[in-house]
Scaffold this motif. Structure first.
Motif, PDB file in Angstrom:
ATOM      1  N   ARG A   1       0.785  -0.982  -0.023  1.00  0.00           N
ATOM      2  CA  ARG A   1       0.023   0.055   0.111  1.00  0.00           C
ATOM      3  C   ARG A   1       0.738   1.142   0.075  1.00  0.00           C
ATOM      4  O   ARG A   1       0.488   2.186  -0.755  1.00  0.00           O
ATOM      5  N   ARG A   2       2.096   1.198   0.703  1.00  0.00           N
ATOM      6  CA  ARG A   2       2.491   2.295   0.781  1.00  0.00           C
ATOM      7  C   ARG A   2       3.426   2.957  -0.228  1.00  0.00           C
ATOM      8  O   ARG A   2       3.339   4.043  -0.751  1.00  0.00           O
TER       9      ARG A   2
ATOM     10  N   GLU B   1       0.736   4.313  -2.744  1.00  0.00           N
ATOM     11  CA  GLU B   1       0.491   5.551  -2.331  1.00  0.00           C
ATOM     12  C   GLU B   1       1.618   6.639  -2.852  1.00  0.00           C
ATOM     13  O   GLU B   1       1.105   7.781  -3.101  1.00  0.00           O
ATOM     14  N   GLU B   2       2.863   6.140  -2.895  1.00  0.00           N
ATOM     15  CA  GLU B   2       3.811   6.970  -3.160  1.00  0.00           C
ATOM     16  C   GLU B   2       3.993   7.027  -4.748  1.00  0.00           C
ATOM     17  O   GLU B   2       4.900   7.545  -5.169  1.00  0.00           O
ATOM     18  N   LYS B   3       3.358   6.170  -5.415  1.00  0.00           N
ATOM     19  CA  LYS B   3       3.110   6.059  -6.912  1.00  0.00           C
ATOM     20  C   LYS B   3       4.344   5.429  -7.510  1.00  0.00           C
ATOM     21  O   LYS B   3       5.007   5.906  -8.523  1.00  0.00           O
TER      22      LYS B   3
END
Length: 290
Positions: free
Chosen positions: A237-238, A241-243
Motif C-alpha cells: 500500500r505504501r 500511495e507513493e506512486k
C-alpha cells in the motif's frame, strides 16, 4: 531429587542426547551430565543407555518419564493459575516469517512486554521451512509461519490470512506474464510452488519467476522495472500511495497466505501457549484495523 534434575532428564529423553538437551536448556553439557548423574545416584538406577545415535531410556527411565511428565504438567498449571504475570522471567525464543515481521510483530512484542515485563524475548526472522525445522529441533519456542505444521506434538493456532496482490512498475502498462519476470516469495515456500504451477499451466514453460527471501527487496525490484510482483497487499500500500508501483489484474488471483502461531504442545508450556494466544489476538486486531 530436584525439579531441575527432572526437567533436564525429560529434555535428554526427548532430544535423545546430552548435547541437544544442553542447547535446548541453554546450559553446558557438563551441567546436564551432572544433573542426570545426580538423579541416577539418588534413585540408585541407570536411566539411560548409550547407543550410536545418542541415548535411549532404560526400563526404569521409561517409568520415571511417565511420573516426570505428570509433575511438569502440574507445575505448568500452577504457573498458569497462580503465578503473577510480572513474575515471569524466563526466555521466549520467537521465530517469525518476514510477512509477520513487517506487519504486526512490533505490536505483538509490545503487548508481550506489557503483560510479562520480565520476560526475555529473542526474535529470529527466517523463511517458514527453516522456522519449522528449528521448532521441531526445539531451538525455537514459538513460531509465526506459513502453517500448519502437521506433527503429533505440535499445536497450531490459526492467524488471519494475508491477501496477495499483483503489482507492476508504473510505466509497464500491459504486462505479458508469459515473458515478464514475476517476483514473489522464496523458492522453498508454498506461494512459490503454487505460482510456478499456475504460471506454467496458463503461459507455458516461457514464464519466469524471480524468487526472493526479502519482501522489501521484491517490492524494490518491481519499482525498478525488473518485473511484476505478486506480494502481500498490506505491504504494497505504501509504495502504491507513493506512486512507485501500481496494482493490476491479470485475470486471476493467488490464494491468500495462511499463517499459524505454532508451538510444541507436548509437553505443555503455559507461557508459550499464552503467548501464542496473544499473537492470535494481536494479529486479528491488526487485520480488522487494516
Amino acid at each position: 531429587m530436584t525439579f531441575e534434575q527432572l526437567k533436564t532428564f525429560l529434555s535428554v529423553a526427548r532430544m535423545g542426547g546430552v548435547r541437544r538437551a544442553a542447547e535446548q536448556l541453554n546450559v553446558s553439557q557438563p551441567a546436564v551430565s551432572t544433573r542426570i548423574s545426580g538423579l541416577e545416584t539418588y534413585l540408585g538406577t541407570e536411566l539411560f543407555s548409550r547407543v550410536s545415535t545418542g541415548v535411549v531410556l532404560t526400563r526404569q527411565g521409561v517409568l520415571l518419564r511417565n511420573h516426570a511428565e505428570q509433575i511438569m504438567e502440574i507445575m505448568e498449571r500452577i504457573k498458569g493459575e497462580v503465578m503473577a504475570d510480572d513474575s515471569v522471567s524466563s526466555l521466549l525464543r520467537l521465530g517469525v516469517a518476514e510477512t509477520v515481521a513487517q506487519t504486526w510483530l512490533p505490536d505483538f512484542i509490545r503487548e508481550l512486554h506489557s503483560r510479562f515485563p520480565r520476560l526475555k524475548i529473542e526474535v529470529s526472522v527466517d523463511i517458514s521451512v527453516n522456522l519449522r525445522e528449528m521448532l521441531l529441533d526445539r531451538s525455537l519456542d514459538l513460531t509465526m509461519l506459513m502453517g500448519p505444521v502437521s506433527e503429533y506434538s505440535v499445536d497450531n493456532l490459526d492467524l488471519p490470512p494475508f491477501e496477495l496482490s499483483w503489482y507492476r512498475p508504473i510505466d509497464l502498462r500491459d504486462p505479458d506474464l508469459s515473458t515478464t519476470p514475476v517476483i514473489t516469495y522464496n523458492r522453498n515456500s508454498r506461494p512459490h510452488r503454487e505460482l510456478t504451477q499456475e504460471l506454467r499451466d496458463r503461459y507455458g514453460s516461457s514464464a519466469q519467476i524471480f524468487p526472493t527471501n526479502s519482501l522489501s527487496t521484491g517490492f524494490e525490484m518491481v519499482a525498478s522495472g525488473i518485473g511484476v510482483g505478486i506480494l502481500p497487499r498490506v505491504l504494497g500500500r505504501r509504495l502504491v500511495e507513493e506512486k512507485r508501483i501500481t496494482t493490476f489484474d491479470p485475470g486471476w488471483q493467488a490464494t491468500p497466505l495462511r499463517f499459524t502461531a505454532t508451538f510444541i504442545g507436548e509437553p505443555r508450556n503455559e507461557l508459550i501457549e499464552r503467548a501464542a494466544r496473544i499473537a492470535q489476538d494481536v494479529a486479528r486486531d491488526f487485520g480488522e484495523a487494516g
